[in-house]
Design a protein around this motif. Sequence first.
Motif, PDB file in Angstrom:
ATOM      1  N   ASP A  85      37.420   7.270 -47.779  1.00  0.00           N
ATOM      2  CA  ASP A  85      37.617   7.781 -46.601  1.00  0.00           C
ATOM      3  C   ASP A  85      38.876   8.478 -46.037  1.00  0.00           C
ATOM      4  N   LYS A  86      39.654   8.606 -47.134  1.00  0.00           N
ATOM      5  CA  LYS A  86      41.000   9.125 -46.915  1.00  0.00           C
ATOM      6  C   LYS A  86      40.859  10.691 -47.545  1.00  0.00           C
ATOM      7  N   ASN A  87      40.216  11.053 -48.699  1.00  0.00           N
ATOM      8  CA  ASN A  87      40.297  12.340 -49.263  1.00  0.00           C
ATOM      9  C   ASN A  87      38.834  13.015 -48.920  1.00  0.00           C
ATOM     10  N   ARG A  88      37.861  12.255 -48.534  1.00  0.00           N
ATOM     11  CA  ARG A  88      36.840  12.994 -47.778  1.00  0.00           C
ATOM     12  C   ARG A  88      35.979  13.874 -48.563  1.00  0.00           C
ATOM     13  N   ARG A  89      36.366  13.613 -50.243  1.00  0.00           N
ATOM     14  CA  ARG A  89      35.683  14.414 -51.240  1.00  0.00           C
ATOM     15  C   ARG A  89      34.079  13.974 -51.522  1.00  0.00           C
ATOM     16  N   ALA A  90      33.330  14.800 -52.255  1.00  0.00           N
ATOM     17  CA  ALA A  90      32.086  14.646 -52.511  1.00  0.00           C
ATOM     18  C   ALA A  90      31.852  14.889 -53.879  1.00  0.00           C
ATOM     19  N   VAL A  91      30.967  14.610 -54.645  1.00  0.00           N
ATOM     20  CA  VAL A  91      30.515  15.192 -56.124  1.00  0.00           C
ATOM     21  C   VAL A  91      29.202  15.597 -56.074  1.00  0.00           C
ATOM     22  N   TYR A  92      29.085  16.587 -56.545  1.00  0.00           N
ATOM     23  CA  TYR A  92      27.630  17.227 -56.617  1.00  0.00           C
ATOM     24  C   TYR A  92      27.038  17.155 -58.159  1.00  0.00           C
ATOM     25  N   LEU A  93      26.056  16.661 -58.485  1.00  0.00           N
ATOM     26  CA  LEU A  93      25.666  16.372 -60.093  1.00  0.00           C
ATOM     27  C   LEU A  93      24.134  17.071 -60.159  1.00  0.00           C
ATOM     28  N   SER A  94      24.060  18.069 -61.090  1.00  0.00           N
ATOM     29  CA  SER A  94      22.724  18.548 -61.299  1.00  0.00           C
ATOM     30  C   SER A  94      21.643  17.626 -62.005  1.00  0.00           C
ATOM     31  N   GLU A  95      20.522  17.890 -61.983  1.00  0.00           N
ATOM     32  CA  GLU A  95      19.372  17.247 -62.798  1.00  0.00           C
ATOM     33  C   GLU A  95      19.794  17.110 -64.331  1.00  0.00           C
ATOM     34  N   GLY A  96      19.429  15.933 -64.671  1.00  0.00           N
ATOM     35  CA  GLY A  96      19.886  15.578 -66.007  1.00  0.00           C
ATOM     36  C   GLY A  96      21.152  15.098 -66.530  1.00  0.00           C
ATOM     37  N   LEU A  97      21.760  14.685 -65.460  1.00  0.00           N
ATOM     38  CA  LEU A  97      23.188  13.941 -65.583  1.00  0.00           C
ATOM     39  C   LEU A  97      23.003  12.576 -65.174  1.00  0.00           C
TER      40      LEU A  97
END
Length: 204
Positions: free
Chosen positions: A105-117
Motif C-alpha cells: 500500500d506504499k509502492n502501489r505496484r501491480a504484477v501482470y502475468l500471462s497464461e501459462g505462468l
Amino acid sequence: MDITGLKIPHSYVVTPKVHSDDRGDFWEWYKFDQLAEVVGHPLDLRQANASVSRKGVFRGIHFAELQPGQAKYVSCPFGEVLDIVVDIRVGSPTFGLVETVVLSDKNRRAVYLSEGLGHGFIALTDNAVVTYLVSSVYNPQREHGINPLDPVLGLNDIANLELSLSPKDIEAPSLQQALEQGLLPTWEDSLARYEQLSVERGSL
C-alpha cells in the motif's frame, strides 16, 4: 503508469504515478489500453478475486491449464506481500526461474502475468489484502499447483518468516513431479495461445 517486463517473458511489474496532497492519494491502478499495448492484447476480465492473509501466509504456487489459461493482474491495496512469478512453461528459455516483486500500500505496484505462468505470494504483514483481475473464471478441474516449498524454487527462507500453507498447497507436486505427470504447459503451446489472443482481441 510504467509497465516494465520482468526477466520471465510475458510477465510485468506495473508502477503507477501516485498523486498525493493533504487530502490523501490518487492513482490509476489499472489501465486497459496501456496494458494491452505492452502485452499485445487486452485483458479480457472474467472474474475479480480478493484475499486477506495474516503475516507468513503463503498462497501458491498456482496455475491454470492453457485453453483458456488464466492471466492475472495482481495488486496489494492494503499491507505488503512478496508476489511470486514462476516460469513453468516447459522449453521456455527461463523455465524454472522464480521472480519476486514487493507489492504494498506504499509502492502501489501491480504484477501482470500471462497464461501459462505460475503465481503465488507471501504475506509480509498481517491483514494483507491482495486483489486479482483474471481472464477466466475459476475451474477447479483445470487448476493445478506446484509445492511452494520445493527446494528447486528456493522459496523456503526467502522472506525469513514462519510460513503457513494450506494442506492442498503442501500436498502439491514438486516442479519435477508436475513435469513428469504432464501437468505443465509448454513454451510452444503458450506462445501459440498468446498469438491466438492477439488475433482474437487485437491490440485494443
